[in-house]
Design a protein around this motif. Structure first.
Motif, PDB file in Angstrom:
ATOM      1  N   TYR A 164      10.373 -61.068  20.786  1.00  0.00           N
ATOM      2  CA  TYR A 164      10.305 -59.626  21.017  1.00  0.00           C
ATOM      3  C   TYR A 164       8.944 -59.342  21.648  1.00  0.00           C
ATOM      4  CZ  TYR A 164      10.391 -54.584  20.205  1.00  0.00           C
ATOM      5  OH  TYR A 164      10.387 -53.220  20.373  1.00  0.00           O
ATOM      6  N   GLY A 165       8.973 -58.734  22.817  1.00  0.00           N
ATOM      7  CA  GLY A 165       7.724 -58.406  23.488  1.00  0.00           C
ATOM      8  C   GLY A 165       7.914 -58.402  24.990  1.00  0.00           C
ATOM      9  N   PRO A 166       6.819 -58.360  25.739  1.00  0.00           N
ATOM     10  CA  PRO A 166       6.905 -58.339  27.206  1.00  0.00           C
ATOM     11  C   PRO A 166       7.533 -59.633  27.735  1.00  0.00           C
ATOM     12  CG  PRO A 166       4.672 -57.826  26.463  1.00  0.00           C
ATOM     13  CD  PRO A 166       5.440 -58.279  25.267  1.00  0.00           C
ATOM     14  N   ASP A 167       8.415 -59.514  28.735  1.00  0.00           N
ATOM     15  CA  ASP A 167       9.007 -60.706  29.351  1.00  0.00           C
ATOM     16  C   ASP A 167       8.041 -61.280  30.380  1.00  0.00           C
ATOM     17  OD1 ASP A 167       9.254 -59.157  31.663  1.00  0.00           O
ATOM     18  OD2 ASP A 167      11.437 -59.043  31.581  1.00  0.00           O
ATOM     19  N   ALA A 168       8.479 -62.288  31.108  1.00  0.00           N
ATOM     20  CA  ALA A 168       7.617 -62.984  32.071  1.00  0.00           C
ATOM     21  C   ALA A 168       7.619 -62.340  33.455  1.00  0.00           C
ATOM     22  CB  ALA A 168       8.048 -64.441  32.189  1.00  0.00           C
TER      23      ALA A 168
ATOM     24  N   ARG B 223      16.774 -56.002  27.488  1.00  0.00           N
ATOM     25  CA  ARG B 223      15.531 -55.603  28.157  1.00  0.00           C
ATOM     26  C   ARG B 223      15.507 -54.106  28.403  1.00  0.00           C
ATOM     27  NH1 ARG B 223      16.237 -60.500  31.054  1.00  0.00           N
ATOM     28  NH2 ARG B 223      14.424 -61.805  30.835  1.00  0.00           N
ATOM     29  N   LEU B 224      14.329 -53.546  28.264  1.00  0.00           N
ATOM     30  CA  LEU B 224      14.096 -52.169  28.674  1.00  0.00           C
ATOM     31  C   LEU B 224      13.444 -52.237  30.051  1.00  0.00           C
ATOM     32  CD1 LEU B 224      12.336 -49.371  26.628  1.00  0.00           C
ATOM     33  CD2 LEU B 224      12.371 -49.505  29.085  1.00  0.00           C
ATOM     34  N   LEU B 225      14.167 -51.783  31.045  1.00  0.00           N
ATOM     35  CA  LEU B 225      13.660 -51.803  32.422  1.00  0.00           C
ATOM     36  C   LEU B 225      13.239 -50.398  32.821  1.00  0.00           C
ATOM     37  CD1 LEU B 225      16.474 -54.075  33.867  1.00  0.00           C
ATOM     38  CD2 LEU B 225      14.146 -54.754  33.308  1.00  0.00           C
ATOM     39  N   ASP B 226      11.944 -50.176  32.871  1.00  0.00           N
ATOM     40  CA  ASP B 226      11.411 -48.880  33.278  1.00  0.00           C
ATOM     41  C   ASP B 226      11.175 -48.915  34.781  1.00  0.00           C
ATOM     42  OD1 ASP B 226      10.215 -46.482  33.705  1.00  0.00           O
ATOM     43  OD2 ASP B 226       8.526 -46.825  32.348  1.00  0.00           O
TER      44      ASP B 226
END
Length: 160
Positions: free
Chosen positions: A97-101, A123-126
């Motif tokens: 859980y956290g930022p992806d690459a 994923r949360l894609l902003d």
């Protein structure tokens, strides 16, 4: 997730494709309930894919991608936190859980259900922070994938 959730040398479970597809829809529905957003959910259902380098006539995985749009990024962040807190109580093990690459460092949750033999990446894609935000919406993107299964004796995979 390993092919069968058991010993890597063991044969995949034998299951009818229709059963696994139905289970994928049910699992996605439970995850969507945890997300608890009143946005727009994409419509495609679960599909069947070959299982690596195993015989494509006998072995398969079920893949169910879907997304939620139409709500604020702040609400989506809260939904991701609900997933992190509540999925373990529904039989999921949070793997990361956290930022992806990616360059945008999108918030990502990866979880496995060894009992049901599925893995999910959410994923949360902003995308509103990009150059032309008016044309792009923020979204939560889910990618549910089963372990490798084998069709029952006398049947063949015919749904690719």
């Amino acid at each position: 997730m390993k092919d069968s959730g058991a010993d890597p040398g063991s044969a995949p479970d034998i299951r009818n494709i229709s059963e696994v597809r139905r289970e994928a829809r049910e699992i996605s529905s439970v995850v969507l309930d945890v997300i608890d957003l009143k946005g727009e959910v994409s419509k495609p259902g679960p599909g069947v894919s070959p299982c690596g380098d195993k015989g494509s006539d006998k072995f398969y995985t079920v893949h169910h991608p879907w997304s939620v749009t139409g709500v604020s990024v702040e609400d989506m962040k809260k939904a991701m936190e609900r997933l992190r807190k509540n999925l373990p109580g529904k039989g999921w093990k949070i793997v990361s859980y956290g930022p992806d690459a990616s360059p945008s460092k999108s918030l990502e949750l990866v979880a496995d259900s060894t009992k049901k033999k599925f893995s999910i990446s959410i994923r949360l894609l902003d995308r509103t922070k990009r150059a032309n935000p008016a044309s792009l919406k923020a979204l939560i993107s889910a990618d549910l994938t089963s372990a490798c299964f084998q069709v029952p004796k006398g049947k063949a995979v015919d749904e690719y």
